[in-house]
Write a protein that holds these residues in place. Sequence first.
Motif, mmCIF file in Angstrom:
data_model
loop_
_atom_site.group_PDB
_atom_site.id
_atom_site.type_symbol
_atom_site.label_atom_id
_atom_site.label_comp_id
_atom_site.label_asym_id
_atom_site.label_seq_id
_atom_site.Cartn_x
_atom_site.Cartn_y
_atom_site.Cartn_z
ATOM 1 N N ASN A 45 -53.726 -36.109 49.786
ATOM 2 C CA ASN A 45 -55.100 -36.238 50.278
ATOM 3 C C ASN A 45 -55.906 -34.973 50.075
ATOM 4 O OD1 ASN A 45 -54.808 -38.907 51.086
ATOM 5 N ND2 ASN A 45 -54.097 -38.337 53.139
ATOM 6 N N ASP A 46 -55.249 -33.823 50.239
ATOM 7 C CA ASP A 46 -55.944 -32.550 50.028
ATOM 8 C C ASP A 46 -56.371 -32.409 48.570
ATOM 9 O OD1 ASP A 46 -55.420 -31.190 52.757
ATOM 10 O OD2 ASP A 46 -53.423 -31.798 52.106
ATOM 11 N N LEU A 47 -55.485 -32.803 47.645
ATOM 12 C CA LEU A 47 -55.825 -32.721 46.225
ATOM 13 C C LEU A 47 -56.883 -33.743 45.843
ATOM 14 C CD1 LEU A 47 -52.361 -32.089 44.532
ATOM 15 C CD2 LEU A 47 -54.158 -30.431 45.043
ATOM 16 N N LEU A 48 -56.800 -34.949 46.431
ATOM 17 C CA LEU A 48 -57.794 -35.977 46.129
ATOM 18 C C LEU A 48 -59.197 -35.512 46.508
ATOM 19 C CD1 LEU A 48 -55.988 -39.282 47.203
ATOM 20 C CD2 LEU A 48 -56.612 -38.589 44.872
ATOM 21 N N ASP A 49 -59.287 -34.750 47.585
ATOM 22 C CA ASP A 49 -60.585 -34.210 47.991
ATOM 23 C C ASP A 49 -61.164 -33.290 46.928
ATOM 24 O OD1 ASP A 49 -60.472 -35.574 50.371
ATOM 25 O OD2 ASP A 49 -59.724 -33.876 51.543
ATOM 26 N N GLN A 50 -60.279 -32.717 46.097
ATOM 27 C CA GLN A 50 -60.717 -31.838 45.002
ATOM 28 C C GLN A 50 -60.792 -32.579 43.665
ATOM 29 O OE1 GLN A 50 -58.552 -27.959 45.035
ATOM 30 N NE2 GLN A 50 -57.538 -28.752 46.880
ATOM 31 N N GLY A 51 -60.518 -33.881 43.701
ATOM 32 C CA GLY A 51 -60.523 -34.666 42.473
ATOM 33 C C GLY A 51 -59.303 -34.433 41.602
ATOM 34 N N LEU A 110 -50.991 -30.698 36.716
ATOM 35 C CA LEU A 110 -52.096 -30.963 37.629
ATOM 36 C C LEU A 110 -53.208 -31.618 36.819
ATOM 37 C CD1 LEU A 110 -52.578 -30.468 40.645
ATOM 38 C CD2 LEU A 110 -53.669 -28.298 40.034
ATOM 39 N N PHE A 111 -53.740 -32.732 37.340
ATOM 40 C CA PHE A 111 -54.611 -33.595 36.551
ATOM 41 C C PHE A 111 -55.966 -33.748 37.227
ATOM 42 C CE2 PHE A 111 -55.294 -37.641 34.114
ATOM 43 C CZ PHE A 111 -54.904 -37.178 32.881
ATOM 44 N N ASN A 112 -57.049 -33.619 36.439
ATOM 45 C CA ASN A 112 -58.395 -33.930 36.914
ATOM 46 C C ASN A 112 -58.582 -35.440 36.811
ATOM 47 O OD1 ASN A 112 -61.315 -34.523 36.752
ATOM 48 N ND2 ASN A 112 -61.554 -32.313 36.829
ATOM 49 N N LEU A 113 -58.652 -36.118 37.960
ATOM 50 C CA LEU A 113 -58.636 -37.576 37.968
ATOM 51 C C LEU A 113 -59.918 -38.184 37.415
ATOM 52 C CD1 LEU A 113 -56.994 -38.107 41.468
ATOM 53 C CD2 LEU A 113 -55.896 -38.175 39.221
ATOM 54 N N LYS A 114 -61.033 -37.501 37.568
ATOM 55 C CA LYS A 114 -62.308 -38.030 37.065
ATOM 56 C C LYS A 114 -62.415 -37.873 35.558
ATOM 57 C CE LYS A 114 -67.320 -37.750 37.637
ATOM 58 N NZ LYS A 114 -68.448 -37.093 38.375
#
Length: 245
Positions: A45-51, A110-114
């Motif tokens: 969740n912490d990483l999702l907040d950063q995308g 580590l992946f940029n989801l957007k």
Amino acid sequence: MKYTEEHTIEYGECDENQHLKLTSMMDLLMQVSEHQLDEHNIGTNDLLDQGLGWVVTQYHMQITRLPKPAEKVILTTTASGYNRFLSYRDFSIEDKAGNALVSVHSQWVLFNLKERKLVPSDEKIMEKIDAPKLKKMPRFPRIRPLESYEQKKQYSVAYYDLDTNHHLTNSHYFNWLIDVLGREFMSKHRICEIDLKFDQEFQYGEEPYSCVSYDRVDQTTLTHHALMDETGSKRAVCEMKWQNK
């Protein structure tokens, strides 16, 4: 930094032969890793907040035996190191006496989801879990796809197959890898070693093929796997070593 939990194997986590399913094994390993990261506020969740999100690229697994229902085991994970773009994490499952049942080495990005692209390793995250910066890249066994395979079976990526990164969850790959082998093979063989390499994720609605070929030598069988998209492009390759029961 080593992180450890105790766990009692549930009947629902095991197959009809009362051995921990590989899908359940992967879920347990991901769970203990997530719990460690959550303790340092760097979980999903912490990483999702950063995308951002973690994406695994390769596993090497050695399996002495798979635990049985009601057996108490010790789950351990360690962030074993990182370099500019790659991070490494080790896992183990031990019995209560400390005997190794399963040992796993893994490689992550580590992946940029957007933007759907990898980003450099985050040194602040690595510091929180005491992961050392590595001068040399750990080596994994090289897995090469075959030109053709003996068997193949088509599947479909359904909604509940997806993870929070919006692509096929790690454990679900094993459903397809094992299912194509068939019930008779699984009843007569014991898994010893797995090498799995991911090249590209599967997403919702895709209908990939699970493919397999066999090499049999004495009491050992080596199965060669590929997960292909509908065009025949290989998204993941795998080798598994089995012993006759």
